[in-house]
Write an enzyme that holds these catalytic residues in place. Sequence first.
Site, PDB file in Angstrom:
ATOM      1  N   CYS A 114       0.587  -1.188  -0.075  1.00  0.00           N
ATOM      2  CA  CYS A 114      -0.162  -0.010   0.000  1.00  0.00           C
ATOM      3  C   CYS A 114       0.627   1.245   0.078  1.00  0.00           C
ATOM      4  O   CYS A 114       0.227   2.393  -0.312  1.00  0.00           O
ATOM      5  CB  CYS A 114      -0.842   0.048   1.184  1.00  0.00           C
ATOM      6  N   HIS A 250      -3.546   7.537   2.733  1.00  0.00           N
ATOM      7  CA  HIS A 250      -3.709   6.088   2.095  1.00  0.00           C
ATOM      8  C   HIS A 250      -5.050   5.798   2.579  1.00  0.00           C
ATOM      9  O   HIS A 250      -5.527   5.934   3.732  1.00  0.00           O
ATOM     10  CB  HIS A 250      -2.904   4.962   2.678  1.00  0.00           C
ATOM     11  N   ASN A 280     -10.124   0.041  -0.386  1.00  0.00           N
ATOM     12  CA  ASN A 280      -8.827  -0.240  -0.218  1.00  0.00           C
ATOM     13  C   ASN A 280      -8.294  -0.369  -1.622  1.00  0.00           C
ATOM     14  O   ASN A 280      -7.999  -1.362  -2.069  1.00  0.00           O
ATOM     15  CB  ASN A 280      -8.223  -0.770   0.757  1.00  0.00           C
TER      16      ASN A 280
HETATM   17  O1  UT7 Z   1      -3.894  -1.174   3.681  1.00  0.00           O
HETATM   18  C1  UT7 Z   1      -3.007  -1.610   4.324  1.00  0.00           C
HETATM   19  C2  UT7 Z   1      -2.934  -1.666   5.487  1.00  0.00           C
HETATM   20  N1  UT7 Z   1      -4.342  -2.287   5.899  1.00  0.00           N
HETATM   21  C3  UT7 Z   1      -5.012  -2.032   7.010  1.00  0.00           C
HETATM   22  O2  UT7 Z   1      -4.748  -0.723   7.455  1.00  0.00           O
HETATM   23  C4  UT7 Z   1      -6.477  -2.523   7.549  1.00  0.00           C
HETATM   24  C5  UT7 Z   1      -6.008  -2.363   9.116  1.00  0.00           C
HETATM   25  N2  UT7 Z   1      -7.456  -3.216   9.674  1.00  0.00           N
HETATM   26  C6  UT7 Z   1      -8.663  -2.656   9.349  1.00  0.00           C
HETATM   27  O3  UT7 Z   1      -9.035  -1.938   8.762  1.00  0.00           O
HETATM   28  C7  UT7 Z   1      -9.407  -3.323  10.501  1.00  0.00           C
HETATM   29  O4  UT7 Z   1      -8.909  -4.094  11.511  1.00  0.00           O
HETATM   30  C8  UT7 Z   1     -10.376  -4.232   9.618  1.00  0.00           C
HETATM   31  C9  UT7 Z   1     -11.731  -3.424   8.985  1.00  0.00           C
HETATM   32  C10 UT7 Z   1      -9.882  -4.967   8.989  1.00  0.00           C
HETATM   33  C11 UT7 Z   1     -11.499  -5.013  10.777  1.00  0.00           C
HETATM   34  O5  UT7 Z   1     -11.923  -4.223  11.649  1.00  0.00           O
HETATM   35  P1  UT7 Z   1     -11.935  -4.591  13.211  1.00  0.00           P
HETATM   36  O6  UT7 Z   1     -12.644  -3.420  14.138  1.00  0.00           O
HETATM   37  O7  UT7 Z   1     -10.494  -4.746  13.721  1.00  0.00           O
HETATM   38  O8  UT7 Z   1     -12.554  -6.101  13.604  1.00  0.00           O
HETATM   39  P2  UT7 Z   1     -12.044  -7.321  14.027  1.00  0.00           P
HETATM   40  O9  UT7 Z   1     -10.952  -7.977  12.986  1.00  0.00           O
HETATM   41  O10 UT7 Z   1     -11.349  -7.048  15.416  1.00  0.00           O
HETATM   42  O11 UT7 Z   1     -13.435  -8.234  14.115  1.00  0.00           O
HETATM   43  C12 UT7 Z   1     -14.527  -7.718  14.788  1.00  0.00           C
HETATM   44  C13 UT7 Z   1     -15.616  -8.783  14.607  1.00  0.00           C
HETATM   45  C14 UT7 Z   1     -15.236 -10.388  14.647  1.00  0.00           C
HETATM   46  O12 UT7 Z   1     -16.450 -11.071  15.227  1.00  0.00           O
HETATM   47  P3  UT7 Z   1     -16.336 -11.313  16.756  1.00  0.00           P
HETATM   48  O13 UT7 Z   1     -14.888 -12.438  17.031  1.00  0.00           O
HETATM   49  O14 UT7 Z   1     -16.216 -10.134  17.623  1.00  0.00           O
HETATM   50  O15 UT7 Z   1     -17.577 -12.232  17.017  1.00  0.00           O
HETATM   51  C15 UT7 Z   1     -15.270 -10.497  13.091  1.00  0.00           C
HETATM   52  O16 UT7 Z   1     -15.301 -11.991  12.931  1.00  0.00           O
HETATM   53  O17 UT7 Z   1     -16.253  -8.448  13.301  1.00  0.00           O
HETATM   54  C16 UT7 Z   1     -16.135  -9.804  12.555  1.00  0.00           C
HETATM   55  N3  UT7 Z   1     -16.226  -9.418  11.380  1.00  0.00           N
HETATM   56  C17 UT7 Z   1     -17.153  -9.199  10.550  1.00  0.00           C
HETATM   57  N4  UT7 Z   1     -18.310  -9.071  10.560  1.00  0.00           N
HETATM   58  C18 UT7 Z   1     -19.170  -8.806   9.466  1.00  0.00           C
HETATM   59  C19 UT7 Z   1     -14.731  -9.531  10.559  1.00  0.00           C
HETATM   60  N5  UT7 Z   1     -15.247  -9.234   9.186  1.00  0.00           N
HETATM   61  C20 UT7 Z   1     -16.388  -9.150   9.087  1.00  0.00           C
HETATM   62  C21 UT7 Z   1     -17.291  -8.738   8.087  1.00  0.00           C
HETATM   63  N6  UT7 Z   1     -18.663  -8.589   8.085  1.00  0.00           N
HETATM   64  N7  UT7 Z   1     -16.927  -8.340   6.946  1.00  0.00           N
END
Ligand code: UT7
Length: 323
Positions: A114, A250, A280
């Site tokens: 990225c 970004h 992204n």
């Molecule tokens: O570009 C390069 C760099 N990349 C980034 O900067 C990305 C950085 N990361 C992020 O943007 C975020 O971490 C994400 C958007 C990928 C995820 O958001 P989060 O708030 O960190 O969520 P999480 O991974 O902690 O997941 C929270 C919950 C989980 O469920 P439980 O375990 O709390 O029951 C996931 O299973 O959300 C669930 N989940 C979803 N639910 C619905 C994960 N993906 C999804 C989804 N739809 N697509």
Amino acid sequence: MTIYSKIIGTGRYLPEKILTNKDLEKIVDTNDQWIQERTGIKQRHIAADGQYTSDLAYNASIKALEAADIQASDLDMIIVGTTTPDLIFPSTACLLQSKLGCPGIGAFDVNAACSGFIYALSVADKYIKSGSHKRILVVGAETLTRIVNWEDRTTAVLFGDGAGAVVLEASKEQGILSTHIHANGDHADLLTTNKGPSRGMDDSQTGPIAIMMKGNAVFKVAVKTLGSIVDETLEHNNLEKSDIDWLVPHQANLRIITATARKLKMDMNQVIVTVDQTGNTSAASVPMALDYGIRSGKIKKGQTVLLEAFGGGFTWGSALLKL
Ligand code: UT7
């Protein structure tokens, strides 16, 4: 006399096909509300069958060349930031050069995930500042949706395709003030692909090629690291936060963008946000956002603009420029 690299033209291209969050609900176990609340993304663009990264790069480059009012034959180098090249080789930059019809000049890809565009921009800036090159086309182009696992909801909802381009020209007027690039390969496993040419491409072992990310861990490092690159850039230029007119970050996650803006004490109306429309797009994200900022009339000539990115590697970087 100091030579600066000045941006004299920008362009962006997004493929026609749009995939909305609602569309994704039919593909994977997710919902529009979760995607919008956690990422800010509403939709992303998807490259058509037979449309490759070099095609996206070409369309963005033509617009940047038009805006700069120069021909491809006026360029003396092409650098493409991409992590989804058409092929392993020839480089996407060579394929783009052929499409643009300007053989002979140096053309190469930079892979910094990225941060690819910021890395490419920093290389181009050094060539121009050295006095050896006068006009360099710098592109960020990706077809990330080609390496998405559509069954993995933690990544499938995040990525999109697109390309952005800028033309840099040697100038006596202030342009790029500084660029800063960093990496830490110790965290390679947090954001990676499941396979590659040297480790083996056999689908029967690991399934098709796909992005793998431990999103939450990446999120935390991204917020912290982007905060420190902003400090480094301001200190290097002996500037205050209030000297920055625009932040062009970004576009990975609106929450990360908001955190960086807060760190800079910038109002969100001084921040270019396109993640809602594009998702992204990795290396394409910063040049597309910059082009959007300029063409929409938000960013004006003479203003001070901070570009920043963070991505797989980990890699991160920034560029401070006077437009
Ligand atoms: O570009 C390069 C760099 N990349 C980034 O900067 C990305 C950085 N990361 C992020 O943007 C975020 O971490 C994400 C958007 C990928 C995820 O958001 P989060 O708030 O960190 O969520 P999480 O991974 O902690 O997941 C929270 C919950 C989980 O469920 P439980 O375990 O709390 O029951 C996931 O299973 O959300 C669930 N989940 C979803 N639910 C619905 C994960 N993906 C999804 C989804 N739809 N697509």
